[in-house]
Design a protein around this motif. Structure first.
Motif, PDB file in Angstrom:
ATOM      1  N   THR A  37      -4.932  12.911 -10.401  1.00 19.72           N
ATOM      2  CA  THR A  37      -6.080  12.277 -11.055  1.00 19.72           C
ATOM      3  C   THR A  37      -5.742  11.723 -12.430  1.00 19.72           C
ATOM      4  O   THR A  37      -6.490  10.898 -12.964  1.00 19.72           O
ATOM      5  CB  THR A  37      -7.247  13.278 -11.195  1.00 19.72           C
ATOM      6  OG1 THR A  37      -6.849  14.356 -12.051  1.00 19.72           O
ATOM      7  CG2 THR A  37      -7.662  13.826  -9.835  1.00 19.72           C
ATOM      8  N   THR A  38      -4.628  12.158 -12.991  1.00 22.42           N
ATOM      9  CA  THR A  38      -4.275  11.713 -14.340  1.00 22.42           C
ATOM     10  C   THR A  38      -2.924  11.004 -14.415  1.00 22.42           C
ATOM     11  O   THR A  38      -2.590  10.460 -15.471  1.00 22.42           O
ATOM     12  CB  THR A  38      -4.242  12.909 -15.315  1.00 22.42           C
ATOM     13  OG1 THR A  38      -3.300  13.878 -14.839  1.00 22.42           O
ATOM     14  CG2 THR A  38      -5.616  13.561 -15.415  1.00 22.42           C
TER      15      THR A  38
ATOM     16  N   GLY B  27       0.019  25.005 -12.648  1.00 19.90           N
ATOM     17  CA  GLY B  27      -0.488  23.648 -12.539  1.00 19.90           C
ATOM     18  C   GLY B  27       0.544  22.645 -13.027  1.00 19.90           C
ATOM     19  O   GLY B  27       1.680  23.003 -13.357  1.00 19.90           O
ATOM     20  N   PHE B  28       0.143  21.383 -13.097  1.00 17.49           N
ATOM     21  CA  PHE B  28       1.085  20.327 -13.459  1.00 17.49           C
ATOM     22  C   PHE B  28       1.678  20.537 -14.855  1.00 17.49           C
ATOM     23  O   PHE B  28       2.837  20.192 -15.104  1.00 17.49           O
ATOM     24  CB  PHE B  28       0.394  18.964 -13.381  1.00 17.49           C
ATOM     25  CG  PHE B  28       1.317  17.805 -13.635  1.00 17.49           C
ATOM     26  CD1 PHE B  28       2.276  17.445 -12.699  1.00 17.49           C
ATOM     27  CD2 PHE B  28       1.241  17.081 -14.811  1.00 17.49           C
ATOM     28  CE1 PHE B  28       3.135  16.385 -12.933  1.00 17.49           C
ATOM     29  CE2 PHE B  28       2.094  16.017 -15.052  1.00 17.49           C
ATOM     30  CZ  PHE B  28       3.042  15.671 -14.107  1.00 17.49           C
TER      31      PHE B  28
ATOM     32  N   GLN C  72      -0.402   8.191 -12.459  1.00 18.13           N
ATOM     33  CA  GLN C  72      -0.346   7.178 -11.420  1.00 18.13           C
ATOM     34  C   GLN C  72       0.794   7.417 -10.436  1.00 18.13           C
ATOM     35  O   GLN C  72       0.633   7.242  -9.227  1.00 18.13           O
ATOM     36  CB  GLN C  72      -0.205   5.785 -12.042  1.00 18.13           C
ATOM     37  CG  GLN C  72      -0.233   4.635 -11.042  1.00 18.13           C
ATOM     38  CD  GLN C  72      -1.529   4.563 -10.263  1.00 18.13           C
ATOM     39  OE1 GLN C  72      -2.595   4.902 -10.786  1.00 18.13           O
ATOM     40  NE2 GLN C  72      -1.444   4.144  -9.014  1.00 18.13           N
ATOM     41  N   ARG C  73       1.954   7.820 -10.941  1.00 14.91           N
ATOM     42  CA  ARG C  73       3.090   8.046 -10.052  1.00 14.91           C
ATOM     43  C   ARG C  73       2.799   9.170  -9.056  1.00 14.91           C
ATOM     44  O   ARG C  73       3.107   9.060  -7.869  1.00 14.91           O
ATOM     45  CB  ARG C  73       4.358   8.377 -10.847  1.00 14.91           C
ATOM     46  CG  ARG C  73       5.608   8.505  -9.969  1.00 14.91           C
ATOM     47  CD  ARG C  73       6.782   8.999 -10.786  1.00 14.91           C
ATOM     48  NE  ARG C  73       7.276   7.994 -11.705  1.00 14.91           N
ATOM     49  CZ  ARG C  73       8.179   7.073 -11.392  1.00 14.91           C
ATOM     50  NH1 ARG C  73       8.675   7.021 -10.168  1.00 14.91           N
ATOM     51  NH2 ARG C  73       8.590   6.211 -12.290  1.00 14.91           N
ATOM     52  N   THR C  74       2.187  10.244  -9.565  1.00 13.07           N
ATOM     53  CA  THR C  74       1.837  11.348  -8.682  1.00 13.07           C
ATOM     54  C   THR C  74       0.783  10.906  -7.665  1.00 13.07           C
ATOM     55  O   THR C  74       0.840  11.281  -6.492  1.00 13.07           O
ATOM     56  CB  THR C  74       1.313  12.543  -9.494  1.00 13.07           C
ATOM     57  OG1 THR C  74       2.282  12.898 -10.488  1.00 13.07           O
ATOM     58  CG2 THR C  74       1.051  13.744  -8.602  1.00 13.07           C
ATOM     59  N   ALA C  75      -0.180  10.102  -8.120  1.00 17.09           N
ATOM     60  CA  ALA C  75      -1.215   9.597  -7.210  1.00 17.09           C
ATOM     61  C   ALA C  75      -0.592   8.765  -6.096  1.00 17.09           C
ATOM     62  O   ALA C  75      -0.959   8.903  -4.918  1.00 17.09           O
ATOM     63  CB  ALA C  75      -2.236   8.775  -7.980  1.00 17.09           C
ATOM     64  N   GLU C  76       0.350   7.911  -6.444  1.00 20.33           N
ATOM     65  CA  GLU C  76       1.002   7.077  -5.431  1.00 20.33           C
ATOM     66  C   GLU C  76       1.775   7.930  -4.434  1.00 20.33           C
ATOM     67  O   GLU C  76       1.756   7.665  -3.228  1.00 20.33           O
ATOM     68  CB  GLU C  76       1.931   6.072  -6.116  1.00 20.33           C
ATOM     69  CG  GLU C  76       1.182   5.003  -6.903  1.00 20.33           C
ATOM     70  CD  GLU C  76       2.110   4.147  -7.762  1.00 20.33           C
ATOM     71  OE1 GLU C  76       3.330   4.466  -7.805  1.00 20.33           O
ATOM     72  OE2 GLU C  76       1.631   3.201  -8.399  1.00 20.33           O
ATOM     73  N   ALA C  77       2.435   8.961  -4.947  1.00 21.69           N
ATOM     74  CA  ALA C  77       3.177   9.861  -4.054  1.00 21.69           C
ATOM     75  C   ALA C  77       2.231  10.621  -3.136  1.00 21.69           C
ATOM     76  O   ALA C  77       2.523  10.826  -1.953  1.00 21.69           O
ATOM     77  CB  ALA C  77       4.017  10.838  -4.877  1.00 21.69           C
ATOM     78  N   LEU C  78       1.077  11.028  -3.668  1.00 17.71           N
ATOM     79  CA  LEU C  78       0.090  11.723  -2.848  1.00 17.71           C
ATOM     80  C   LEU C  78      -0.457  10.801  -1.767  1.00 17.71           C
ATOM     81  O   LEU C  78      -0.632  11.208  -0.616  1.00 17.71           O
ATOM     82  CB  LEU C  78      -1.048  12.238  -3.735  1.00 17.71           C
ATOM     83  CG  LEU C  78      -2.127  13.071  -3.040  1.00 17.71           C
ATOM     84  CD1 LEU C  78      -1.523  14.345  -2.449  1.00 17.71           C
ATOM     85  CD2 LEU C  78      -3.247  13.418  -4.029  1.00 17.71           C
ATOM     86  N   HIS C  79      -0.703   9.550  -2.127  1.00 20.14           N
ATOM     87  CA  HIS C  79      -1.181   8.574  -1.137  1.00 20.14           C
ATOM     88  C   HIS C  79      -0.154   8.391  -0.021  1.00 20.14           C
ATOM     89  O   HIS C  79      -0.515   8.319   1.163  1.00 20.14           O
ATOM     90  CB  HIS C  79      -1.458   7.230  -1.811  1.00 20.14           C
ATOM     91  CG  HIS C  79      -2.538   7.300  -2.840  1.00 20.14           C
ATOM     92  ND1 HIS C  79      -2.703   6.331  -3.819  1.00 20.14           N
ATOM     93  CD2 HIS C  79      -3.509   8.235  -3.061  1.00 20.14           C
ATOM     94  CE1 HIS C  79      -3.724   6.664  -4.588  1.00 20.14           C
ATOM     95  NE2 HIS C  79      -4.220   7.811  -4.159  1.00 20.14           N
TER      96      HIS C  79
END
Length: 207
Positions: free
Chosen positions: A119-120, A36-37, A122-129
């Motif tokens: 989910t925790t 995991g992360f 922001q940078r990873t969330a933006e990359a996923l988006h």
């Protein structure tokens, strides 16, 4: 993305630098799948990739930047759209590709790890988006072509149609745990195609 102002690790070099990037991203992928992360430690990634720690720290700086670059690479390596000549056929091909990806022993675990990290962080969330936006853009022309053929109403929002195909599949993958197979993929594609023909995804401005 141009080199100027690009985030560390996200340049598109050739030669040895490209080989280093490939090795590091593969190591990051392995770590995500296994641990995991929390398992994405830059020193450990350097060891797995058999490259210098200084190189990894200089180019990627943080685990979040590394995972973001991995998502960029995943988007670039993703299978291109299939054009069958019909709306139903194209949406079915899209749905089956999503199911194959999510049920793959390696890719399925990787996606869950990345989504959990998003989910925790922001940078990873933006990359996923950005990753999903890239995939939607890849498949949207299939819907635009269906409009041109008269299979879908004028003003149909192609992006919303593509989202409608995959949304039930991701729900099963992440929430309900219900089976994912070709039958489910075909049902999702059929439902989206029927809704599309009925005008469910026509933009408000076009109505």
């Amino acid at each position: 993305m141009t080199d100027e102002g690009a985030a560390p690790g996200m340049l598109r070099p050739g030669g040895r630098t490209a080989r280093v990037r490939t090795a590091v991203l593969r190591a990051a992928e392995d770590a995500l799948i296994e641990c995991g992360f929390d398992g994405v430690d830059l020193a450990e990634i350097a060891r797995r990739a058999e490259v210098g720690k200084t190189t990894v720290y200089r180019r990627w700086r943080t685990p979040q930047v590394l995972v973001a670059d991995l998502l960029v690479d995943m988007a670039e390596q993703s299978v291109p759209r299939t054009e069958t000549g019909s709306l139903d056929g194209d949406l079915r091909a899209n749905a089956r590709l999503v199911v194959r990806t999510l049920t793959d022993e390696r890719q399925g675990v990787l996606f869950k790890a990345v989504i959990a990290a998003a989910t925790t962080d922001q940078r990873t969330a933006e990359a996923l988006h950005r990753f999903y936006a890239t995939r939607i853009d890849e498949w949207s022309p299939c819907v635009d072509q269906a409009v041109e053929r008269g299979e879908a109403p004028e003003g149909t929002d192609a992006s919303e149609v593509v989202r409608a195909v995959s949304a039930p599949l991701y729900y099963r993958f992440l929430v309900s745990g219900d089976p994912l197979n070709e039958t489910v993929a075909d049902e999702s594609a059929h439902a989206a195609a029927c809704a599309t023909r009925a005008g469910a995804y026509v933009r408000r401005s076009a109505r």
